[in-house]
Design a protein around this motif. Sequence first.
Motif, PDB file in Angstrom:
ATOM      1  N   GLY A  64      29.981  34.468  75.542  1.00 14.04           N
ATOM      2  CA  GLY A  64      29.331  33.648  74.567  1.00 14.04           C
ATOM      3  C   GLY A  64      28.120  33.346  75.087  1.00 14.04           C
ATOM      4  O   GLY A  64      27.072  33.011  74.058  1.00 14.04           O
ATOM      5  N   ARG A  65      27.533  32.775  76.247  1.00 12.17           N
ATOM      6  CA  ARG A  65      26.383  32.547  76.616  1.00 12.17           C
ATOM      7  C   ARG A  65      25.536  33.652  76.373  1.00 12.17           C
ATOM      8  O   ARG A  65      24.210  33.197  75.997  1.00 12.17           O
ATOM      9  N   GLN A  66      25.863  34.680  76.880  1.00 11.40           N
ATOM     10  CA  GLN A  66      24.978  35.923  76.793  1.00 11.40           C
ATOM     11  C   GLN A  66      24.436  36.274  75.376  1.00 11.40           C
ATOM     12  O   GLN A  66      23.452  36.428  74.956  1.00 11.40           O
ATOM     13  N   LEU A  67      25.651  36.108  74.572  1.00 16.49           N
ATOM     14  CA  LEU A  67      25.368  36.204  73.008  1.00 16.49           C
ATOM     15  C   LEU A  67      24.463  35.279  72.622  1.00 16.49           C
ATOM     16  O   LEU A  67      23.464  35.665  71.327  1.00 16.49           O
ATOM     17  N   ILE A  68      24.461  34.064  72.890  1.00 15.36           N
ATOM     18  CA  ILE A  68      23.401  33.217  72.240  1.00 15.36           C
ATOM     19  C   ILE A  68      22.336  33.177  72.890  1.00 15.36           C
ATOM     20  O   ILE A  68      21.177  33.185  71.838  1.00 15.36           O
ATOM     21  N   LEU A  69      22.011  33.763  74.033  1.00 20.23           N
ATOM     22  CA  LEU A  69      20.783  34.024  74.396  1.00 20.23           C
ATOM     23  C   LEU A  69      20.345  35.302  73.723  1.00 20.23           C
ATOM     24  O   LEU A  69      19.048  35.227  73.585  1.00 20.23           O
ATOM     25  N   SER A  70      21.029  36.117  73.659  1.00 19.03           N
ATOM     26  CA  SER A  70      20.292  37.229  72.955  1.00 19.03           C
ATOM     27  C   SER A  70      19.881  36.842  71.394  1.00 19.03           C
ATOM     28  O   SER A  70      18.776  37.589  71.061  1.00 19.03           O
ATOM     29  N   CYS A  71      20.694  36.087  70.551  1.00 22.04           N
ATOM     30  CA  CYS A  71      20.223  35.836  69.462  1.00 22.04           C
ATOM     31  C   CYS A  71      19.244  35.127  69.605  1.00 22.04           C
ATOM     32  O   CYS A  71      18.320  35.256  68.538  1.00 22.04           O
ATOM     33  N   GLU A  72      19.185  34.049  70.189  1.00 26.00           N
ATOM     34  CA  GLU A  72      17.908  33.257  70.322  1.00 26.00           C
ATOM     35  C   GLU A  72      16.568  34.090  70.541  1.00 26.00           C
ATOM     36  O   GLU A  72      15.580  33.768  70.103  1.00 26.00           O
ATOM     37  N   ALA A  73      16.523  35.126  71.693  1.00 30.38           N
ATOM     38  CA  ALA A  73      15.548  36.233  71.951  1.00 30.38           C
ATOM     39  C   ALA A  73      15.140  36.880  70.577  1.00 30.38           C
ATOM     40  O   ALA A  73      13.979  36.976  70.303  1.00 30.38           O
ATOM     41  N   LEU A  74      16.090  37.200  69.784  1.00 31.36           N
ATOM     42  CA  LEU A  74      15.689  38.179  68.872  1.00 31.36           C
ATOM     43  C   LEU A  74      15.220  37.335  67.792  1.00 31.36           C
ATOM     44  O   LEU A  74      14.311  37.758  67.079  1.00 31.36           O
ATOM     45  N   MET A  75      15.785  35.975  67.533  1.00 31.71           N
ATOM     46  CA  MET A  75      15.197  35.157  66.575  1.00 31.71           C
ATOM     47  C   MET A  75      13.636  34.579  66.850  1.00 31.71           C
ATOM     48  O   MET A  75      12.791  34.558  65.953  1.00 31.71           O
ATOM     49  N   SER A  76      13.442  34.516  68.283  1.00 32.91           N
ATOM     50  CA  SER A  76      11.993  34.067  68.539  1.00 32.91           C
ATOM     51  C   SER A  76      11.115  35.249  68.453  1.00 32.91           C
ATOM     52  O   SER A  76       9.836  35.083  68.042  1.00 32.91           O
ATOM     53  N   GLU A  77      11.497  36.526  68.728  1.00 37.07           N
ATOM     54  CA  GLU A  77      10.506  37.883  68.402  1.00 37.07           C
ATOM     55  C   GLU A  77      10.416  37.875  66.804  1.00 37.07           C
ATOM     56  O   GLU A  77       9.305  38.620  66.651  1.00 37.07           O
ATOM     57  N   SER A  78      11.090  37.647  66.010  1.00 39.25           N
ATOM     58  CA  SER A  78      10.993  37.731  64.607  1.00 39.25           C
ATOM     59  C   SER A  78       9.988  37.019  63.929  1.00 39.25           C
ATOM     60  O   SER A  78       9.518  37.306  62.720  1.00 39.25           O
TER      61      SER A  78
END
Length: 79
Positions: A64-78
């Motif tokens: 769950g932590r990894q998924l949240i970090l991945s989503c945050e990274a994708l959202m900041s790149e967009s």
Amino acid sequence: MARANAEHDRRSDLLAYSLSESRRPSDPSLLQVFTVLVIAAIHAGYFFFFVEKAAVLEASDQCGRQLILSCEALMSESK
């Protein structure tokens, strides 16, 4: 008596036909599906008998932590 023997012969013929070489699935995808189902059953049995609940909960937290970090990274790149 003859009718009972004829019924028995018919049943044994049907059984022999269903087990004969010509009735076996020749499609390789059926063999692949069967293989996947066997592996999934072994995997489920392993989890059921050898994996403790605490280990599963810890792994799910980490995932769950990894998924949240991945989503945050994708959202900041967009942005």
